[in-house]
Design a protein around this motif. Structure first.
Motif, mmCIF file in Angstrom:
data_model
loop_
_atom_site.group_PDB
_atom_site.id
_atom_site.type_symbol
_atom_site.label_atom_id
_atom_site.label_comp_id
_atom_site.label_asym_id
_atom_site.label_seq_id
_atom_site.Cartn_x
_atom_site.Cartn_y
_atom_site.Cartn_z
ATOM 1 N N LEU A 239 0.954 -1.281 0.172
ATOM 2 C CA LEU A 239 -0.143 -0.051 0.000
ATOM 3 C C LEU A 239 0.975 1.254 0.082
ATOM 4 O O LEU A 239 0.284 2.384 -0.541
ATOM 5 C CB LEU A 239 -0.870 0.091 1.092
ATOM 6 N N THR A 240 2.127 1.161 0.899
ATOM 7 C CA THR A 240 2.905 2.397 0.739
ATOM 8 C C THR A 240 3.426 2.479 -0.644
ATOM 9 O O THR A 240 3.353 3.993 -1.136
ATOM 10 C CB THR A 240 3.978 2.271 1.674
ATOM 11 N N GLY A 241 3.923 1.522 -1.279
ATOM 12 C CA GLY A 241 4.581 1.619 -2.710
ATOM 13 C C GLY A 241 3.555 2.431 -3.616
ATOM 14 O O GLY A 241 3.899 3.332 -4.372
ATOM 15 N N ILE A 242 2.201 1.647 -3.581
ATOM 16 C CA ILE A 242 1.193 2.245 -4.358
ATOM 17 C C ILE A 242 0.888 3.709 -4.321
ATOM 18 O O ILE A 242 0.764 4.600 -5.126
ATOM 19 C CB ILE A 242 -0.297 1.429 -4.276
ATOM 20 N N LEU A 243 0.843 4.206 -3.042
ATOM 21 C CA LEU A 243 0.550 5.518 -2.444
ATOM 22 C C LEU A 243 1.663 6.490 -3.010
ATOM 23 O O LEU A 243 1.415 7.577 -3.468
ATOM 24 C CB LEU A 243 0.240 5.565 -0.833
ATOM 25 N N VAL A 244 3.070 6.096 -2.755
ATOM 26 C CA VAL A 244 4.101 7.066 -3.099
ATOM 27 C C VAL A 244 4.088 7.025 -4.783
ATOM 28 O O VAL A 244 4.250 8.191 -5.016
ATOM 29 C CB VAL A 244 5.457 6.253 -2.761
ATOM 30 N N GLY A 245 3.897 6.025 -5.512
ATOM 31 C CA GLY A 245 4.006 6.330 -6.842
ATOM 32 C C GLY A 245 2.680 7.094 -7.285
ATOM 33 O O GLY A 245 2.989 7.921 -8.163
ATOM 34 N N THR A 246 1.708 6.700 -7.004
ATOM 35 C CA THR A 246 0.434 7.618 -7.225
ATOM 36 C C THR A 246 0.483 9.018 -6.958
ATOM 37 O O THR A 246 0.272 9.872 -7.689
ATOM 38 C CB THR A 246 -0.835 7.293 -6.488
ATOM 39 N N MET A 247 1.049 9.428 -5.746
ATOM 40 C CA MET A 247 1.302 10.756 -5.344
ATOM 41 C C MET A 247 2.397 11.417 -6.203
ATOM 42 O O MET A 247 2.309 12.622 -6.723
ATOM 43 C CB MET A 247 1.695 10.824 -3.989
ATOM 44 N N LEU A 248 3.695 10.809 -6.323
ATOM 45 C CA LEU A 248 4.590 11.179 -7.248
ATOM 46 C C LEU A 248 4.244 11.597 -8.711
ATOM 47 O O LEU A 248 4.465 12.467 -9.270
ATOM 48 C CB LEU A 248 5.897 10.237 -7.249
#
Lengths: 105, 233
Positions: free
Chosen positions: B214-223
């Motif tokens: 979930l962290t990875g998905i959030l970081v990618g989406t926000m960037l």
């Protein structure tokens, strides 16, 4: 949970997602943010599995040259980058691990 | 040959090039699932019950790591979320079909059946027999996946037990992840997920995996969001 129950639930959810829009066409849309987030599922999930598999040994972080799986994993990263071939990547990584385990050490 | 059959066979034909890559992948899955500790029957049946390549590899890995069932089911759900996109993309072309057709085609809707079908539909638009194309592509893939799984289980059983074959699973994931690291958000998604997976490794029930993903998905989406909003400025 029994493996058969896990497979059954996993299969049911997978089918449900494949069926969702085909069945409910026109009644709702995928939000843009979710659409964007889906691009990051593969890198996130796969890395979340890969990192501990090659970096944790006996329950502890093993960032050393003595960690065979780390070295073999790095070989696989390079081969994957150069060849973009799944089979070659697996073969190169396995060969590296076998050489390290049975020949070098 | 009537028009339905000719549409069906054209789906099969356009699926063939993809099958060349699918066959060894199915064999690797069969061999690794057995080696990860799944029974012979479970290894084979997963290919028809779940019928989704990467989710099956990940399930084998998690069974090998003795993850709780609920975590495995959740992970399968996250990994297969992309199928909703395929479903949404093909829905307009399959709108008028009876529900039994929709059920059958949804079951067969994998990455490899979606790709040639989406191209065909985009190229030629809606047609009253278009679903036969998807049926042909999907059935060709399904049969290949079942046979290659069986062959992999058969060959996998012959591999000596002391070989570190379990390592082939993370190697498969490395092969799958490298080609998707095409831009900075994807790389950062991978690195942040990996880092959280290490930090949260000792959480109970393998929850670290879910948290990391979930962290990875959030970081990618926000960037990506930041990047695209900068572009519009």
């Amino acid at each position: 949970m029994n493996i058969w129950l896990v497979m059954f639930l996993g299969g049911l959810i997978t089918f449900g997602m494949r069926f969702s829009f085909i069945y409910l066409f026109g009644r709702f849309h995928i939000p843009e943010t979710l659409r964007r987030a889906l691009h990051y599922v593969p890198p996130a999930v796969l890395s979340a599995i890969i990192f501990p598999e090659i970096l944790i040994h006996d329950g502890k972080l093993a960032l050393t040259l003595g960690n065979d799986r780390l070295l073999a994993g790095l070989v696989a990263v390079l081969v994957a980058q150069w060849t973009k071939n799944t089979l070659l990547t697996i073969l190169a990584g396995m060969a590296a691990l076998l050489v390290l385990q049975f020949v070098v050490r | 040959m009537n028009e339905k059959m000719s549409m069906f066979w054209s789906g099969v034909r356009e699926e063939v090039p993809l099958l060349v890559g699918v066959f060894p992948f199915g064999m690797i899955y069969g061999a690794l699932a057995l080696n990860a500790g799944l029974s012979l029957a479970a290894s084979q049946m997963m290919s028809s019950i779940v019928f989704a390549g990467s989710a099956q590899f990940i399930t084998a890995q998690l069974v090998h790591d003795a993850a709780p069932g609920l975590v495995i089911v959740l992970t399968i759900a996250v990994v297969n979320l992309r199928h909703m996109l395929y479903s949404a993309s093909l829905a307009p072309y399959l709108e008028k079909l009876p529900v039994r057709w929709k059920i059958l085609l949804a079951y067969l809707l994998t990455d490899e059946a979606y790709a040639p079908t989406a191209l065909k539909f985009e190229r030629e638009g809606a047609s009253p027999l278009g679903h036969w194309f998807l049926f042909g592509a999907g059935l060709a893939l399904w049969s290949t996946w079942q046979i290659s799984t069986g062959l992999g289980i058969f060959l996998g059983a012959a591999i000596p037990q002391n070989w570190p074959l379990d390592f082939a699973l993370p190697l498969t994931f490395i092969a799958l992840v490298m080609p998707v690291l095409r831009n900075r958000p994807a790389v950062m998604a991978a690195l942040s997920a990996g880092l959280v997976a290490l930090l949260a490794y000792n959480l109970p029930f393998k929850l670290g995996l879910i948290l990391a993903a979930l962290t990875g998905i959030l970081v990618g989406t926000m960037l990506e969001g930041r990047r695209s909003s900068r572009r519009t400025l």
